[in-house]
Design a protein around this motif. Sequence first.
Motif, PDB file in Angstrom:
ATOM      1  N   CYS A   1       0.806  -1.229   0.000  1.00 12.55           N
ATOM      2  CA  CYS A   1       0.000   0.000   0.000  1.00 12.55           C
ATOM      3  C   CYS A   1       0.837   1.276   0.000  1.00 12.55           C
ATOM      4  CB  CYS A   1      -0.957   0.014   1.186  1.00 12.55           C
ATOM      5  SG  CYS A   1      -0.160   0.232   2.794  1.00 12.55           S
ATOM      6  N   GLY A   2       2.145   1.166   0.190  1.00 15.83           N
ATOM      7  CA  GLY A   2       2.999   2.349   0.168  1.00 15.83           C
ATOM      8  C   GLY A   2       3.177   3.051   1.504  1.00 15.83           C
ATOM      9  N   TYR A   3       2.610   2.501   2.564  1.00 15.89           N
ATOM     10  CA  TYR A   3       2.761   3.094   3.901  1.00 15.89           C
ATOM     11  C   TYR A   3       4.247   3.173   4.260  1.00 15.89           C
ATOM     12  CZ  TYR A   3       2.717   3.378   8.990  1.00 15.89           C
ATOM     13  OH  TYR A   3       2.942   3.751  10.292  1.00 15.89           O
ATOM     14  N   THR A   4       4.673   4.311   4.812  1.00 15.84           N
ATOM     15  CA  THR A   4       6.064   4.508   5.216  1.00 15.84           C
ATOM     16  C   THR A   4       6.097   5.226   6.554  1.00 15.84           C
ATOM     17  OG1 THR A   4       6.725   4.742   2.916  1.00 15.84           O
ATOM     18  CG2 THR A   4       8.286   5.493   4.545  1.00 15.84           C
ATOM     19  N   ASP A   5       7.000   4.826   7.423  1.00 19.19           N
ATOM     20  CA  ASP A   5       7.237   5.596   8.644  1.00 19.19           C
ATOM     21  C   ASP A   5       8.690   5.446   9.064  1.00 19.19           C
ATOM     22  OD1 ASP A   5       7.254   3.045   9.759  1.00 19.19           O
ATOM     23  OD2 ASP A   5       6.024   3.588  11.467  1.00 19.19           O
ATOM     24  N   LYS A   6       9.119   6.425   9.843  1.00 21.76           N
ATOM     25  CA  LYS A   6      10.488   6.434  10.341  1.00 21.76           C
ATOM     26  C   LYS A   6      10.511   5.739  11.692  1.00 21.76           C
ATOM     27  CE  LYS A   6      14.362   9.475  11.302  1.00 21.76           C
ATOM     28  NZ  LYS A   6      14.841  10.849  11.341  1.00 21.76           N
ATOM     29  N   GLN A   7      11.448   4.836  11.854  1.00 27.13           N
ATOM     30  CA  GLN A   7      11.585   4.110  13.112  1.00 27.13           C
ATOM     31  C   GLN A   7      12.394   4.929  14.108  1.00 27.13           C
ATOM     32  OE1 GLN A   7      10.264   0.648  13.646  1.00 27.13           O
ATOM     33  NE2 GLN A   7       9.107   1.881  12.204  1.00 27.13           N
ATOM     34  N   GLY A   8      12.099   4.746  15.368  1.00 27.58           N
ATOM     35  CA  GLY A   8      12.869   5.402  16.403  1.00 27.58           C
ATOM     36  C   GLY A   8      12.352   6.770  16.788  1.00 27.58           C
ATOM     37  N   GLU A   9      11.282   7.254  16.139  1.00 24.84           N
ATOM     38  CA  GLU A   9      10.734   8.547  16.516  1.00 24.84           C
ATOM     39  C   GLU A   9      10.091   8.469  17.899  1.00 24.84           C
ATOM     40  OE1 GLU A   9       8.107   9.368  13.306  1.00 24.84           O
ATOM     41  OE2 GLU A   9       9.647  10.380  12.143  1.00 24.84           O
ATOM     42  N   VAL A  10       9.340   7.418  18.157  1.00 24.45           N
ATOM     43  CA  VAL A  10       8.699   7.202  19.448  1.00 24.45           C
ATOM     44  C   VAL A  10       9.278   5.931  20.040  1.00 24.45           C
ATOM     45  CG1 VAL A  10       6.539   6.773  20.641  1.00 24.45           C
ATOM     46  CG2 VAL A  10       6.584   8.304  18.669  1.00 24.45           C
ATOM     47  N   GLN A  11       9.909   6.059  21.175  1.00 18.79           N
ATOM     48  CA  GLN A  11      10.521   4.904  21.825  1.00 18.79           C
ATOM     49  C   GLN A  11       9.491   4.285  22.757  1.00 18.79           C
ATOM     50  OE1 GLN A  11      13.414   3.822  21.010  1.00 18.79           O
ATOM     51  NE2 GLN A  11      13.773   2.263  22.517  1.00 18.79           N
ATOM     52  N   ALA A  12       8.994   3.132  22.410  1.00 11.38           N
ATOM     53  CA  ALA A  12       8.020   2.442  23.237  1.00 11.38           C
ATOM     54  C   ALA A  12       8.726   1.791  24.421  1.00 11.38           C
ATOM     55  CB  ALA A  12       7.293   1.378  22.426  1.00 11.38           C
ATOM     56  N   ALA A  13       8.054   1.783  25.550  1.00 11.16           N
ATOM     57  CA  ALA A  13       8.619   1.146  26.736  1.00 11.16           C
ATOM     58  C   ALA A  13       8.609  -0.365  26.547  1.00 11.16           C
ATOM     59  CB  ALA A  13       7.798   1.514  27.963  1.00 11.16           C
ATOM     60  N   GLU A  14       9.644  -1.018  27.044  1.00 17.55           N
ATOM     61  CA  GLU A  14       9.724  -2.464  26.931  1.00 17.55           C
ATOM     62  C   GLU A  14       8.653  -3.093  27.805  1.00 17.55           C
ATOM     63  OE1 GLU A  14      12.997  -6.036  27.457  1.00 17.55           O
ATOM     64  OE2 GLU A  14      13.455  -4.034  28.187  1.00 17.55           O
TER      65      GLU A  14
END
Length: 79
Positions: free
Chosen positions: A38-51
């Motif tokens: 579908c062409g969805y793209t996002d940058k990783q590491g913008e929001v750091q989720a808690a483990e």
Amino acid sequence: MASPKRFIAGAVCPRCAEMDKIVMYRNDEGQFRECVACGYTDKQGEVQAAELETRVNKKQNEDDHTVKQVVFFKARQED
């Protein structure tokens, strides 16, 4: 420096919910994931989720009332 796009096994697209269509790649701007369906793209590491806390990574439980013992095994003597 750009890295080659690599498929992530078992990854599900957050937009179209297709499995095994997500590729990861890195360039000078950061690390990205992209859906080839579908062409969805996002940058990783913008929001750091808690483990997530699991039995492996959580701190020692003070309310643990289990009995812990050392067990010794004797070697069996041959006749």
